[in-house]
Motif scaffolding. Structure first.
Motif, PDB file in Angstrom:
ATOM      1  N   LYS A 158      -2.910   2.818  11.099  1.00  0.00           N
ATOM      2  CA  LYS A 158      -3.195   2.089   9.862  1.00  0.00           C
ATOM      3  C   LYS A 158      -4.513   2.560   9.252  1.00  0.00           C
ATOM      4  O   LYS A 158      -4.630   2.742   8.030  1.00  0.00           O
ATOM      5  CB  LYS A 158      -3.227   0.578  10.116  1.00  0.00           C
ATOM      6  N   THR A 161      -3.951   5.939   7.689  1.00  0.00           N
ATOM      7  CA  THR A 161      -3.144   5.826   6.470  1.00  0.00           C
ATOM      8  C   THR A 161      -3.966   5.270   5.315  1.00  0.00           C
ATOM      9  O   THR A 161      -3.893   5.773   4.184  1.00  0.00           O
ATOM     10  CB  THR A 161      -1.924   4.919   6.719  1.00  0.00           C
ATOM     11  N   LYS A 162      -4.758   4.249   5.575  1.00  0.00           N
ATOM     12  CA  LYS A 162      -5.589   3.663   4.516  1.00  0.00           C
ATOM     13  C   LYS A 162      -6.668   4.637   4.047  1.00  0.00           C
ATOM     14  O   LYS A 162      -6.990   4.699   2.856  1.00  0.00           O
ATOM     15  CB  LYS A 162      -6.204   2.356   5.004  1.00  0.00           C
ATOM     16  N   LEU A 165      -4.959   6.948   1.685  1.00  0.00           N
ATOM     17  CA  LEU A 165      -4.707   6.293   0.400  1.00  0.00           C
ATOM     18  C   LEU A 165      -5.991   6.187  -0.426  1.00  0.00           C
ATOM     19  O   LEU A 165      -5.970   6.397  -1.647  1.00  0.00           O
ATOM     20  CB  LEU A 165      -4.107   4.913   0.627  1.00  0.00           C
ATOM     21  N   LEU A 166      -7.100   5.889   0.222  1.00  0.00           N
ATOM     22  CA  LEU A 166      -8.371   5.805  -0.486  1.00  0.00           C
ATOM     23  C   LEU A 166      -8.775   7.157  -1.058  1.00  0.00           C
ATOM     24  O   LEU A 166      -9.317   7.241  -2.162  1.00  0.00           O
ATOM     25  CB  LEU A 166      -9.452   5.280   0.459  1.00  0.00           C
ATOM     26  N   GLU A 169      -7.304   7.994  -4.486  1.00  0.00           N
ATOM     27  CA  GLU A 169      -7.684   7.235  -5.677  1.00  0.00           C
ATOM     28  C   GLU A 169      -8.265   8.132  -6.764  1.00  0.00           C
ATOM     29  O   GLU A 169      -8.310   7.749  -7.929  1.00  0.00           O
ATOM     30  CB  GLU A 169      -8.682   6.137  -5.304  1.00  0.00           C
ATOM     31  N   ASP A 197       0.791   1.134  -0.129  1.00  0.00           N
ATOM     32  CA  ASP A 197      -0.524   0.993  -0.742  1.00  0.00           C
ATOM     33  C   ASP A 197      -1.408   0.215   0.237  1.00  0.00           C
ATOM     34  O   ASP A 197      -0.955  -0.200   1.311  1.00  0.00           O
ATOM     35  CB  ASP A 197      -0.438   0.303  -2.107  1.00  0.00           C
ATOM     36  N   LEU A 198      -2.657   0.037  -0.123  1.00  0.00           N
ATOM     37  CA  LEU A 198      -3.589  -0.604   0.806  1.00  0.00           C
ATOM     38  C   LEU A 198      -3.118  -1.997   1.234  1.00  0.00           C
ATOM     39  O   LEU A 198      -3.226  -2.381   2.399  1.00  0.00           O
ATOM     40  CB  LEU A 198      -4.982  -0.697   0.169  1.00  0.00           C
ATOM     41  N   GLN A 199      -2.573  -2.753   0.289  1.00  0.00           N
ATOM     42  CA  GLN A 199      -2.128  -4.117   0.595  1.00  0.00           C
ATOM     43  C   GLN A 199      -0.914  -4.124   1.508  1.00  0.00           C
ATOM     44  O   GLN A 199      -0.854  -4.896   2.476  1.00  0.00           O
ATOM     45  CB  GLN A 199      -1.825  -4.864  -0.702  1.00  0.00           C
ATOM     46  N   GLU A 202      -1.809  -2.940   5.101  1.00  0.00           N
ATOM     47  CA  GLU A 202      -2.556  -3.969   5.823  1.00  0.00           C
ATOM     48  C   GLU A 202      -1.637  -5.089   6.295  1.00  0.00           C
ATOM     49  O   GLU A 202      -1.862  -5.694   7.352  1.00  0.00           O
ATOM     50  CB  GLU A 202      -3.660  -4.539   4.921  1.00  0.00           C
TER      51      GLU A 202
END
Length: 448
Positions: A158, A161-162, A165-166, A169, A197-199, A202
């Motif tokens: 996780k 992956t985050k 994604l960041l 941006e 996506d981040l949400q 998570e």
């Protein structure tokens, strides 16, 4: 002189493609085999090759792809990224050995074991030297039986992956593409980004992963793709004995995706020095006419500097750094056209206007005989390049199987392209004005 040289090149390329087609049709086994495991007939796509003392086995679970992350309830909180996150977790080795020791075990015998999630499938791909086939299969079974589904491993993937994604941006191509997906496939499972996506990332917990694996690692969803220096009968026997621990489960029902048929657009403002423009349109041809779609797509925008769009938008008018448009007509899931162009901020509106004009003229008047000949030459001449290796051939056969077509349908398309007339292709092009219904996603600096 130039025209004669071009004609000669076209003739040679067509000849190469024709010879390849005849030879490949004579030697290839295009039938799907089956192995019965616990009363489930599991398909096997196999090709024997003794060129190298190596083997390849891929266990593909249909229904394990990103398409199915949100298919059951589009109104519930998004679980986008579940398939890709699960694939990353499966790459963390077994609970018994962990990622490092399991990797060392594979490396000790030069075995490559990778896990990946595509749009529709979850795949375990195993490559090995012939002498270590049994050992390689044991390693694969260990992973299937004892994956490292732990809280620690989940938090690790996780975090990775985050972080990815960041980093995206500030990737304006990615942003434009993601926004286009959201509006063009609105109300369907394909509206969500495959990597989440981040949400959504998570929100995914260990139970989500366990439920995903329990649902997908079943015999009713399994397709086996294998080849190399091995015998099919012995492979069937070993797989029948070793995969019996998998539950029968339930097969997956493929959803039908209907993209947006009405025009829409979205613009996002970013600190950019150029405009990133992505666009898509519906395309309603049947899968049986995919050979015509290939020619249409090649001439309009899929052939680089030789395409109509590149010639008119960039070469003649200098309105884009790059421009392309390709049409997918070979899917039983969804067919559509999509493309992109990058241009200066001050030329954005003009570039879009010219794009629309060129596409409208293309639909109205079709293509020329010279364009058809060039398309035939490329499509026929390049086909052998896509089948040089065993993995390429097996992947192509599986892709045909997944869309419920004959394993050699790509070769049948080449034969049909050879006989395609200018009248036929232009009649086909004129019948598909729906590609003019373009939806746009734009990233620019937002200045008036």
């Amino acid at each position: 002189m130039k025209a004669r040289i071009l004609s000669g090149i076209i003739a040679i390329m067509i000849l190469i493609g024709g010879v390849y087609l005849m030879v490949s049709q004579q030697k290839d086994d295009q039938s799907v085999e089956y192995v019965e495991i616990n009363d489930v007939r599991v398909p096997i796509i196999f090709e024997k090759s003794t060129l190298l003392p190596r083997g390849f086995i891929q266990l593909v679970f249909n229904g394990g792809g990103s398409l199915y992350d949100n298919v059951e309830n589009l109104n519930a909180p998004s679980k986008a990224g579940l398939a890709e996150l699960s694939a990353l977790l499966l790459d963390e080795g077994t609970q018994n050995l962990g990622s490092v020791e399991f990797a060392k075990k594979l490396e000790s015998k030069a075995i490559d074991l990778s896990i990946s999630a595509s749009t529709q499938t979850l795949s375990f791909s195993l490559e090995f030297l012939k002498e270590y086939q049994d050992f390689a299969q044991v390693c694969l079974l260990e992973l299937l039986k004892d994956p490292n589904v732990s809280e620690g491993a989940l938090q690790k993937v996780k975090m990775l992956t985050k972080a990815s994604l960041l980093a995206k941006e500030n990737d304006f191509d990615y942003i434009a593409k993601k926004n286009l997906r959201a509006i063009f496939f609105e109300g369907t499972p394909m509206a969500f980004p495959a990597n989440g996506d981040l949400q959504s990332i998570e929100s995914i917990n260990l139970q989500d992963i366990k439920d995903y694996l329990q649902k997908n690692l079943v015999l009713s969803r399994l397709v086996i793709v294998a080849g190399g220096d091995m015998e099919l009968d012995s492979l069937k026997k070993s797989l029948k004995e070793s995969l019996g621990f998998l539950p029968k489960g339930e097969s997956v029902k493929k959803p039908h995706i209907s993209p947006r048929a009405t025009l829409t657009s979205i613009t996002e403002t970013k600190p950019t020095e150029q405009a990133f423009i992505y666009f898509a349109s519906p395309f309603n041809a049947s899968i049986e006419e995919n050979y015509k779609t290939k020619v249409m797509s090649f001439v309009l925008g899929g052939s680089g500097f030789g395409s109509r769009l590149m010639e008119e938008v960039r070469v003649k008018r200098g309105l884009a750094y790059s421009v392309y448009f390709s049409i997918n007509g070979g899917s039983d899931l969804v067919n559509f056209g999509s493309g992109a162009l990058q241009t200066g901020l001050d030329s954005k509106d003009e570039a879009i206007s010219v794009l629309k004009e060129v596409m409208a003229e293309f639909i109205k008047n079709g293509i020329t005989q010279e364009e058809l000949d060039s398309a035939k030459a490329f499509l026929l001449g390049s086909e052998p390049l896509g089948e040089e290796t065993l993995s390429q051939r097996l992947n192509t056969k599986f892709a045909n199987y997944l869309r419920s077509m004959p394993l050699d349908s790509h070769k049948q398309d080449i034969a049909k392209i050879t006989d395609l007339s200018l009248e036929e292709i232009n009649e086909f092009i004129k019948a598909h004005s729906e590609i003019l219904d373009l939806s746009f996603s734009i990233v620019d600096e937002g200045k008036k």
